[in-house]
Design an enzyme around this catalytic site. Structure first.
Site, PDB file in Angstrom:
ATOM      1  N   HIS A  71       0.842  -1.211   0.000  1.00  0.00           N
ATOM      2  CA  HIS A  71       0.000   0.000   0.000  1.00  0.00           C
ATOM      3  C   HIS A  71       0.869   1.251   0.000  1.00  0.00           C
ATOM      4  O   HIS A  71       1.264   1.754   1.063  1.00  0.00           O
ATOM      5  CB  HIS A  71      -0.915  -0.011   1.229  1.00  0.00           C
ATOM      6  N   LEU A  87       2.622   6.226  -5.259  1.00  0.00           N
ATOM      7  CA  LEU A  87       3.783   6.747  -5.999  1.00  0.00           C
ATOM      8  C   LEU A  87       3.391   7.923  -6.880  1.00  0.00           C
ATOM      9  O   LEU A  87       4.223   8.493  -7.576  1.00  0.00           O
ATOM     10  CB  LEU A  87       4.467   5.639  -6.805  1.00  0.00           C
ATOM     11  N   ARG A  88       2.106   8.261  -6.866  1.00  0.00           N
ATOM     12  CA  ARG A  88       1.590   9.520  -7.442  1.00  0.00           C
ATOM     13  C   ARG A  88       1.681   9.635  -8.957  1.00  0.00           C
ATOM     14  O   ARG A  88       1.383  10.710  -9.490  1.00  0.00           O
ATOM     15  CB  ARG A  88       2.277  10.735  -6.817  1.00  0.00           C
ATOM     16  N   ASN A 133      -5.230   6.301  -6.863  1.00  0.00           N
ATOM     17  CA  ASN A 133      -5.813   7.659  -6.725  1.00  0.00           C
ATOM     18  C   ASN A 133      -4.845   8.708  -7.292  1.00  0.00           C
ATOM     19  O   ASN A 133      -4.360   9.583  -6.584  1.00  0.00           O
ATOM     20  CB  ASN A 133      -6.201   7.961  -5.276  1.00  0.00           C
ATOM     21  N   HIS A 159     -10.840   1.421   1.597  1.00  0.00           N
ATOM     22  CA  HIS A 159     -10.554   2.476   2.587  1.00  0.00           C
ATOM     23  C   HIS A 159     -11.857   2.691   3.332  1.00  0.00           C
ATOM     24  O   HIS A 159     -12.797   3.290   2.806  1.00  0.00           O
ATOM     25  CB  HIS A 159     -10.112   3.754   1.854  1.00  0.00           C
ATOM     26  N   HIS A 213      -5.463  -0.071   5.971  1.00  0.00           N
ATOM     27  CA  HIS A 213      -5.033   0.677   7.176  1.00  0.00           C
ATOM     28  C   HIS A 213      -6.071   0.680   8.309  1.00  0.00           C
ATOM     29  O   HIS A 213      -6.621   1.721   8.665  1.00  0.00           O
ATOM     30  CB  HIS A 213      -4.632   2.108   6.837  1.00  0.00           C
ATOM     31  N   ASP A 246       1.233   2.903   3.713  1.00  0.00           N
ATOM     32  CA  ASP A 246       0.354   3.965   3.193  1.00  0.00           C
ATOM     33  C   ASP A 246       1.204   5.203   2.882  1.00  0.00           C
ATOM     34  O   ASP A 246       0.789   6.339   3.137  1.00  0.00           O
ATOM     35  CB  ASP A 246      -0.786   4.295   4.148  1.00  0.00           C
ATOM     36  N   GLY A 275      -1.939  12.615   4.952  1.00  0.00           N
ATOM     37  CA  GLY A 275      -0.985  11.598   4.525  1.00  0.00           C
ATOM     38  C   GLY A 275       0.447  12.068   4.680  1.00  0.00           C
ATOM     39  O   GLY A 275       0.722  13.272   4.680  1.00  0.00           O
TER      40      GLY A 275
HETATM   41  O1  DOR Z   1      -4.112  10.207   4.501  1.00  0.00           O
HETATM   42  C1  DOR Z   1      -4.246   9.604   3.448  1.00  0.00           C
HETATM   43  N1  DOR Z   1      -3.654  10.032   2.318  1.00  0.00           N
HETATM   44  N2  DOR Z   1      -5.028   8.510   3.426  1.00  0.00           N
HETATM   45  C2  DOR Z   1      -5.341   7.908   2.264  1.00  0.00           C
HETATM   46  O2  DOR Z   1      -6.015   6.907   2.302  1.00  0.00           O
HETATM   47  C3  DOR Z   1      -4.875   8.461   0.982  1.00  0.00           C
HETATM   48  C4  DOR Z   1      -3.643   9.210   1.153  1.00  0.00           C
HETATM   49  C5  DOR Z   1      -3.238  10.048  -0.050  1.00  0.00           C
HETATM   50  O3  DOR Z   1      -3.392   9.559  -1.179  1.00  0.00           O
HETATM   51  O4  DOR Z   1      -2.688  11.127   0.139  1.00  0.00           O
END
Ligand code: DOR
Length: 429
Positions: free
Chosen positions: A60, A63-64, A94, A179, A232, A305, A324
């Protein structure tokens, strides 16, 4: 060229082995494991005094890519993974655009092959655009190599949609990773709802939002026979429900992060945005229950995460900061410090949650340091003391609630397909 990993203590949860031995690697594959191996032509990597494990896997991470290279890239994220001892990570969908079609999976796989320092698996989305309305092209994505499906970052709010998504994913033998936070209960929430949020005057995200979401998912897993994986996990009721579901024989699994195992909402008292994450860091009773879930085997995998954001995004008023923070470079050290060195968890059980279990959940042939398998190995110095310095992270994300913390235990080298990609904290390839 051959590589001889000499006299390390091999801990391989897949076989139960715990012994000092030599490991001979030829090309990308483990060729021989024996008490001593004579290979005069091989390059020797001295593992004396170190633990050698199958390459660690983090199922999990964010890597954006595609689309958010200001936060992280395949290159920077996999460098961070290598430094943390990970040989394989699974990246969440995402992104911008969302990983919801075959062509995006194919494009990303191409980029990973060119730029990835460690192996990267792709998780496809459940819904188009993460909107929770129309099913994403799961069949095509599975054929293109997607290993699991998730709308992570967002809860799949519609029960009808989730039922269909579970049924569809199970046709390809893939897990659905959810999630779990009911959106109606967390609207506007900044942190765990409780005494601390009241004192700070911040709107809370109640634990019951996670409980309801997990209960729904378990009921749907039972109704559909699908495999659902709780992302998570962070509440006591959620852990208890997963425990019961497992006892009942349902295909329900769960993962936990070091932050939810170690930190609580007390850390937010200074309004430090490095502690802002979803699901939120909760109160001590929840933290303890999550820890119990890990220790008794209810929780299958430890994940980071890893959620990098650009520095300027996090450097603002608490309510405006994105949720995050990064975790790839601290996860192993945290788990060794807080679970192995405290005697709470033995080494083989800890390593299992970071190798065999995630490999099985992702349905990938990994997590086993055995002859004939890919030479993905992590060398660990159990006693190395070090201080977390977020400014020195290879990740582009520099936000970490663990910054400045003194830890004991660290990856000493990371080997991917027979190549030493990290040694003593330095990326080599
Ligand atoms: O805090 C978080 N940031 N929780 C998530 O489930 C997604 C993540 C993010 O993509 O920044």
């Amino acid at each position: 060229m051959a590589l001889l990993v000499k006299q390390g203590r091999l801990i391989n949860p897949a076989t139960g082995e715990d012994r000092v031995c030599d490991i001979l690697i030829e090309g990308e594959v483990i060729k021989e494991i024996a008490p001593t191996i004579d290979a005069p032509d091989a390059v020797v990597l001295d593992a004396g005094g170190l633990v050698v494990t199958p390459g660690l896997i983090d199922m999990h991470v964010h890597l954006r890519q595609p689309g958010q290279s200001a936060k992280e890239t395949i290159r920077s994220g996999t460098m961070a993974a290598a430094v943390g001892g990970f040989t394989r990570v699974a990246t969440m969908p995402n992104t911008k655009p969302v990983i919801d079609s075959t062509i995006i999976v194919e494009g990303l796989k191409y980029k990973i092959a060119k730029e990835g320092l460690v192996k990267v698996d792709v998780i496809g989305s459940l819904s188009k655009g993460l909107e929770g309305k129309e099913l994403a092209a799961m069949g095509g994505m599975a054929a293109a190599g997607a290993v699991a499906f998730s709308d992570d970052g967002r809860y799949v709010q519609s029960c009808d949609f989730m039922r269909k998504a579970m049924e569809y994913a199970s046709m390809f033998d893939k897990i659905v990773i959810d999630h779990c936070e009911d959106e109606t209960l967390i609207a506007g929430g900044q942190m765990h709802e409780g005494t601390v949020s009241n004192e700070l005057g911040l709107k809370g995200r109640p634990a019951v939002a996670e409980d309801i979401a997990v209960a729904r998912d378990i009921l749907l897993a039972e109704a559909t026979g699908a495999a659902v994986h709780i992302a998570h996990i962070s509440t006591k009721n959620a852990v208890a429900m997963v425990r019961r579901a497992k006892a009942k024989g349902l295909k329900v699994t769960a993962e936990v992060t070091p932050q939810h195992l170690i930190l609580t909402d007390e850390g937010l008292r200074t309004y430090n945005t490095s502690f802002k994450v979803n699901p939120p860091l909760r109160s001590e009773d929840h933290r303890r229950a999550v820890e119990e879930g890990l220790l008794d085997g209810t929780i299958d995998a430890v994940v980071t995460d890893h959620a990098p954001h650009a520095e300027e995004e996090k450097d603002c008023e608490f309510s405006l900061a994105p949720s995050g923070f990064v975790g790839l470079e601290t996860s192993l050290g945290l788990m060794l410090t807080y679970f192995y060195h405290t005697g709470k968890l033995d080494l083989i059980s800890l390593i299992r949650t970071m190798t065999v279990h995630p490999a099985a959940l992702l349905r990938v042939d990994a997590g086993n340091a055995a002859v004939g398998k890919a030479a993905d190995l992590t060398l660990i110095d159990l006693d190395r003391e070090w201080v977390v310095d977020a400014t020195a992270f290879y990740s582009q994300g520099k936000s970490s609630p663990f910054d400045g913390m003194k830890l004991r235990g660290r990856a000493a080298a990371t080997i991917v397909d027979g190549m030493v990609v990290m040694k003593d904290g330095e990326v080599l390839a």
